[in-house]
Design an enzyme around this catalytic site. Sequence first.
Site, PDB file in Angstrom:
ATOM      1  N   LYS A 136      37.193  17.550  40.855  1.00 42.82           N
ATOM      2  CA  LYS A 136      36.875  18.866  41.406  1.00 42.82           C
ATOM      3  C   LYS A 136      35.418  19.220  41.109  1.00 42.82           C
ATOM      4  O   LYS A 136      34.698  19.721  41.983  1.00 42.82           O
ATOM      5  CB  LYS A 136      37.819  19.934  40.821  1.00 42.82           C
ATOM      6  CG  LYS A 136      39.222  19.856  41.403  1.00 42.82           C
ATOM      7  CD  LYS A 136      40.236  20.741  40.696  1.00 42.82           C
ATOM      8  CE  LYS A 136      41.636  20.474  41.273  1.00 42.82           C
ATOM      9  NZ  LYS A 136      42.722  21.205  40.612  1.00 42.82           N
ATOM     10  N   GLN A 184      43.763  24.765  35.470  1.00 44.50           N
ATOM     11  CA  GLN A 184      44.444  23.523  35.821  1.00 44.50           C
ATOM     12  C   GLN A 184      45.843  23.483  35.201  1.00 44.50           C
ATOM     13  O   GLN A 184      46.016  23.742  34.009  1.00 44.50           O
ATOM     14  CB  GLN A 184      43.603  22.327  35.339  1.00 44.50           C
ATOM     15  CG  GLN A 184      44.133  20.970  35.762  1.00 44.50           C
ATOM     16  CD  GLN A 184      44.092  20.723  37.262  1.00 44.50           C
ATOM     17  OE1 GLN A 184      43.253  21.283  37.977  1.00 44.50           O
ATOM     18  NE2 GLN A 184      44.987  19.902  37.757  1.00 44.50           N
ATOM     19  N   ASP A 212      43.269  28.967  43.887  1.00 45.57           N
ATOM     20  CA  ASP A 212      44.501  28.172  44.005  1.00 45.57           C
ATOM     21  C   ASP A 212      45.518  28.840  44.933  1.00 45.57           C
ATOM     22  O   ASP A 212      46.462  28.198  45.380  1.00 45.57           O
ATOM     23  CB  ASP A 212      45.168  28.041  42.626  1.00 45.57           C
ATOM     24  CG  ASP A 212      44.827  26.734  41.933  1.00 45.57           C
ATOM     25  OD1 ASP A 212      44.643  25.730  42.632  1.00 45.57           O
ATOM     26  OD2 ASP A 212      44.759  26.736  40.686  1.00 45.57           O
TER      27      ASP A 212
HETATM   28  N1  GUN Z   1      47.869  20.712  38.942  1.00 45.64           N
HETATM   29  C1  GUN Z   1      48.261  19.892  39.955  1.00 45.64           C
HETATM   30  N2  GUN Z   1      47.883  20.399  41.149  1.00 45.64           N
HETATM   31  C2  GUN Z   1      47.224  21.555  40.890  1.00 45.64           C
HETATM   32  C3  GUN Z   1      46.577  22.519  41.711  1.00 45.64           C
HETATM   33  O1  GUN Z   1      46.547  22.434  42.952  1.00 45.64           O
HETATM   34  N3  GUN Z   1      46.010  23.560  41.059  1.00 45.64           N
HETATM   35  C4  GUN Z   1      46.055  23.693  39.693  1.00 45.64           C
HETATM   36  N4  GUN Z   1      45.487  24.755  39.159  1.00 45.64           N
HETATM   37  N5  GUN Z   1      46.645  22.815  38.908  1.00 45.64           N
HETATM   38  C5  GUN Z   1      47.224  21.750  39.506  1.00 45.64           C
END
Ligand code: GUN
Length: 287
Positions: free
Chosen positions: A53, A97, A120
């Site tokens: 990311k 996350q 998100d």
């Molecule tokens: N963990 C796995 N996929 C995601 C996501 O799309 N967002 C977040 N914040 N954590 C994750």
Amino acid sequence: MSAKIIDGKAVSKVLREKIFNKTNALKEQGIVPGLAVVMVGEDPASKIYVKNKATACQDMGIKSEVIRMPHSTSQDELLDVVEKLNKRKDIHGILVQLPIPNHINEKEVIERINPLKDVDGFHPENVGKLLSGNPYLISCTPYGCLKLIEHYGYKIEGKTAVVVGRSNIVGKPMAVLLLKENATVTICHSHTQNLANITRSADILVVAIRKPNFITGDMVKPGSLVLDVGMNRLANGKLAGDVDYNSVAKVAGWITPVPGGVGPMTITMLLQNTLEAVYEQENLLRK
Ligand code: GUN
């Protein structure tokens, strides 16, 4: 018959070029989009996602700040970090996350994020906006699935769509997005009976259940569009989707590979959401 491949890498490239141009246009107005990614603990998969990311942000000219906190972090300490990010003018998007350690209440953390910065799309306010047909920030993976379908010019309206999996992150928002596009939608889950009968009725089949190679060729409708959200690491180290690619590709009309299908779209939509958050917070018209 052999299905056409839905190439998430190629579609991501096209979308990221547009995002890059929009970021540059913002910079000309003196605005640098900022995304904060908070990671608590040492989950190995999360470490890779967070790094990817941050790299994607750098490539786009989006400022990214990764805040790494130890597994022993208390809920109050994490909420404190979120509060500080909520107040910062240079941070337009906040992402915590997942998973976070069990001693921290995930719901309380998500609800503490300013909904305007919730890139998100997990905050109940953003979930509610999506459900009521007026979305702001949409969960990245299902949003990416929708963009993939649209990119290939596939018409959703009037189609029968089946979503296998009912998670808050993928299954539920995916079903709502397909409904919004006027598909007739069924959600299947671990208690569903006669699953194959239902999946065989699907013009559009989205699978997000974390079970490697679960959906086989005999479970899909000939000519259908199949999106595989699964990313399962096998004992031999290889990646497998939730869809058995070899047998399903012989029956379906369209299919996403794993890797290179839905996966790249998730980060692309995170970048897109970050721009949406900038436009909203800076009171700019969407370009
Ligand atoms: N963990 C796995 N996929 C995601 C996501 O799309 N967002 C977040 N914040 N954590 C994750």
